[in-house]
Design an enzyme around this catalytic site. Structure first.
Site, PDB file in Angstrom:
ATOM      1  N   TYR A 172       0.856  -1.190   0.000  1.00  0.00           N
ATOM      2  CA  TYR A 172       0.000   0.000   0.000  1.00  0.00           C
ATOM      3  C   TYR A 172       0.892   1.241   0.000  1.00  0.00           C
ATOM      4  O   TYR A 172       1.883   1.293   0.742  1.00  0.00           O
ATOM      5  CB  TYR A 172      -0.891   0.015   1.252  1.00  0.00           C
ATOM      6  CG  TYR A 172      -1.642   1.318   1.433  1.00  0.00           C
ATOM      7  CD1 TYR A 172      -2.925   1.468   0.916  1.00  0.00           C
ATOM      8  CD2 TYR A 172      -1.061   2.408   2.092  1.00  0.00           C
ATOM      9  CE1 TYR A 172      -3.616   2.669   1.054  1.00  0.00           C
ATOM     10  CE2 TYR A 172      -1.733   3.608   2.228  1.00  0.00           C
ATOM     11  CZ  TYR A 172      -3.007   3.733   1.710  1.00  0.00           C
ATOM     12  OH  TYR A 172      -3.683   4.917   1.838  1.00  0.00           O
ATOM     13  N   GLU A 194      -3.366   7.422  -4.083  1.00  0.00           N
ATOM     14  CA  GLU A 194      -3.470   6.210  -3.279  1.00  0.00           C
ATOM     15  C   GLU A 194      -3.301   5.035  -4.227  1.00  0.00           C
ATOM     16  O   GLU A 194      -4.133   4.821  -5.114  1.00  0.00           O
ATOM     17  CB  GLU A 194      -4.815   6.140  -2.549  1.00  0.00           C
ATOM     18  CG  GLU A 194      -4.820   5.055  -1.488  1.00  0.00           C
ATOM     19  CD  GLU A 194      -6.103   5.042  -0.653  1.00  0.00           C
ATOM     20  OE1 GLU A 194      -7.199   5.222  -1.229  1.00  0.00           O
ATOM     21  OE2 GLU A 194      -5.999   4.854   0.565  1.00  0.00           O
TER      22      GLU A 194
END
Ligand code: GDP
Ligand code: MN
Length: 396
Positions: A118, A206
Site C-alpha cells: 500500500y 493512493e
C-alpha cells in the site's frame, strides 16, 4: 477533481512510474480489440477487466475480473459494462459502469513471490508538509490494517522545499522488505511517484496495490489520483479528464453557472455571498440546532439571473425545508438579489418552503421594498441571529 484509474495511470507513467499497462474500452468489442493490442504490446495472454468508476473496493463488488482468453475478455466486459457496481465506497445505490480498463495480468509466476504494497502520497495540513504513507500489507483495506496491525503502517514526512531525499526513498524500500533489484526499483518508484505528485498539483495519490512482481518489477496496479481543483488553472491539459457522469449533477450544474456549491445532508438551504460568510452562516445554523443542506456562495457579482439559478439549484434538493438567504451587499447590490428572489419565485412557481432573507449593505432598503411589495411570503430579518432563530422556528 477525481480521475479514473486509467487516467491516473497514464499520467503516472509519463513521470516514469511503473504501471500495469492497459487500454480503456466502452464496449465488449472494444475490450477484445484492446486485449488483442495489449497482447501485441506486452505479450500477455491473461487480462484483467476493471470497471472504471470513481470509487475503490471494485474487486469486492465484482468489478475486477480475470480473463484467460479473448472469449472471456468479451464475456467479463459484457458483464461489467453497464452494470450497477456497488462497493463499500459507492453510494448505496451503486454507480453505473461506462468503461472498463483492459489490463495486462501482472500476477504471473516467476523466480520470486509477488508482494502487494500500500502506498499513498498526501498533504498533511496539520504540519504543512507532504507525507508518504505506506504498508507492506497492501491489497486489502488499509483501514483494516490500521486497526489490526498499526505497526505495519509507516509514514515518511517530506519537506516541500527539499523534496523526497534519497535516504528517505531507501528507508521506504527497506521498511517494505525489498531486496536486491526490487529494492533499487522501489527507490526509483517512490522518487518518480513523489515527482509526479508535486508536478501535477495532486491532492491525493493512493496506490493499492503497488505490486512487486515475481520478477522484481515495481508497478502501480491500481491508482486513485485526485487533482487539486485550484491547481487546474496551471494544467489546462487535465481539465478534459473530468468525467461529469461521476459527479453530483447539481454540483456540475452549479459549477457551470459559476456558483460555488457543495451539497450537504441537512434541511436548511443556504444562499450566501462570500465563502467566509457562507461558512459563518452554516455555523450559526448549526449553533441554533439546524443543519445546512448545502454550502452555496453566489459570488461577488451575483445578478438576478444568477440568484435565480442558485434558487433553483437549492430547491432541487427534496430535503430542503427552508431557505436562508444571507447577503452582505458590498459589490453585489441587495436590490439585485431581491429582484432575483422575486423573479425566481415567479418563474419557479409555487415555492413550497419558507424563505428567510437577510440583506445588509448596499441598497438594503430598496431591497426590502422590493420584497415587501412583491407580496411573497418571505421573512425579512436584520440580524443573523434572528435569521437563525427564525429558521429553527420554521423547520422545527
Ligand atoms: P479495487 O478493488 O477497486 O481497489 O481495484 P484494484 O485495482 O486494487 O484491484 C483489485 C484486486 O484485483 C487487486 O488487489 C488484485 O488482487 C486483483 N488484480 C488486479 N490486477 C490483477 C492482475 O493483473 N492479475 C490478477 N490475478 N489479479 C489482479
Ligand atoms: Mn485497489
Amino acid at each position: 477533481m477525481n480521475l479514473h484509474e486509467y487516467q491516473g495511470k497514464e499520467i503516472l507513467s509519463t513521470f516514469g512510474v511503473g504501471i500495469q499497462r492497459g487500454i480503456v474500452a466502452s464496449t465488449p468489442e472494444e475490450a477484445v480489440e484492446a486485449a488483442r493490442k495489449l497482447h501485441e504490446q506486452t505479450g500477455t495472454n491473461w487480462w484483467v477487466v476493471k470497471a472504471q468508476i470513481h470509487a475503490g473496493g471494485r474487486g469486492k463488488g465484482g468489478g475486477v475480473k480475470l480473463a484467460k482468453s479473448l472469449e472471456e475478455v468479451k464475456e467479463k466486459a459484457s458483464q461489467i459494462i453497464g452494470m450497477n457496481l456497488v462497493t463499500p465506497q459507492t453510494p448505496r445505490e451503486g454507480k453505473k459502469v461506462h468503461q472498463v480498463l483492459i489490463a495486462e495480468d501482472v500476477y504471473y509466476p516467476g523466480p520470486g513471490p509477488t508482494k502487494e504494497i500500500y502506498m499513498s502520497v498526501l498533504l498533511n495540513r496539520q504540519i504543512g508538509k507532504f507525507m508518504m504513507m505506506y504498508s507492506p500489507q497492501g491489497g486489502m483495506d488499509i483501514e483494516e490494517v490500521a486497526e489490526s496491525h498499526p505497526d505495519q503502517i509507516f509514514t515518511e514526512i517530506v519537506e516541500p522545499s527539499t523534496g523526497l531525499l534519497d535516504f528517505q526513498a531507501r528507508r521506504i524500500a527497506f521498511n517494505l522488505g525489498m531486496q536486491g533489484q526490487a529494492f533499487k526499483e522501489m527507490v526509483r518508484f517512490v522518487h518518480a511517484l513523489y515527482k509526479a505528485f508535486v508536478s501535477i498539483d495532486a491532492s491525493l495519490f493512493e496506490i493499492n496495490p503497488v505490486l512487486k512482481t515475481s520478477d522484481d518489477r515495481i508497478i502501480a496496479v491500481d491508482a486513485k489520483v485526485v487533482l487539486d481543483d485550484n491547481g487546474l488553472i496551471r494544467h489546462p491539459e487535465y481539465t478534459a479528464l473530468r468525467d461529469i457522469r461521476e459527479e453530483d449533477p447539481t454540483e456540475v450544474e452549479a459549477r457551470e453557472a459559476g456558483l460555488n456549491f457543495v451539497k450537504l445532508d441537512g434541511n436548511v438551504g443556504c444562499m450566501v455571498n462570500g465563502a467566509g460568510l457562507a461558512m459563518a452562516t452554516m455555523d450559526i445554523i448549526k449553533l441554533y440546532g439546524g443543519n445546512p443542506a448545502n454550502f452555496l456562495d453566489v459570488g461577488g457579482t451575483a445578478d438576478a439571473a444568477r440568484v435565480e439559478k442558485a434558487f433553483r439549484i437549492i430547491l432541487k434538493d427534496p430535503n430542503v425545508k427552508a431557505i436562508l438567504i444571507n447577503i452582505f451587499g458590498g459589490i453585489v447590490r441587495c436590490d439585485r438579489v431581491a429582484q432575483g428572489i422575486v423573479d425566481a419565485y415567479k418563474n419557479v412557481g409555487d415555492i413550497p418552503v419558507p424563505i428567510i432573507v437577510r440583506l445588509q449593505g448596499t441598497n438594503a432598503e430598496e431591497a426590502k421594498k422590493i420584497l415587501d411589495e412583491s407580496g411573497l411570503k418571505v421573512h425579512s430579518v436584520i440580524a443573523l441571529q434572528e435569521a437563525a432563530e427564525k429558521v429553527r422556528e420554521l423547520v422545527g
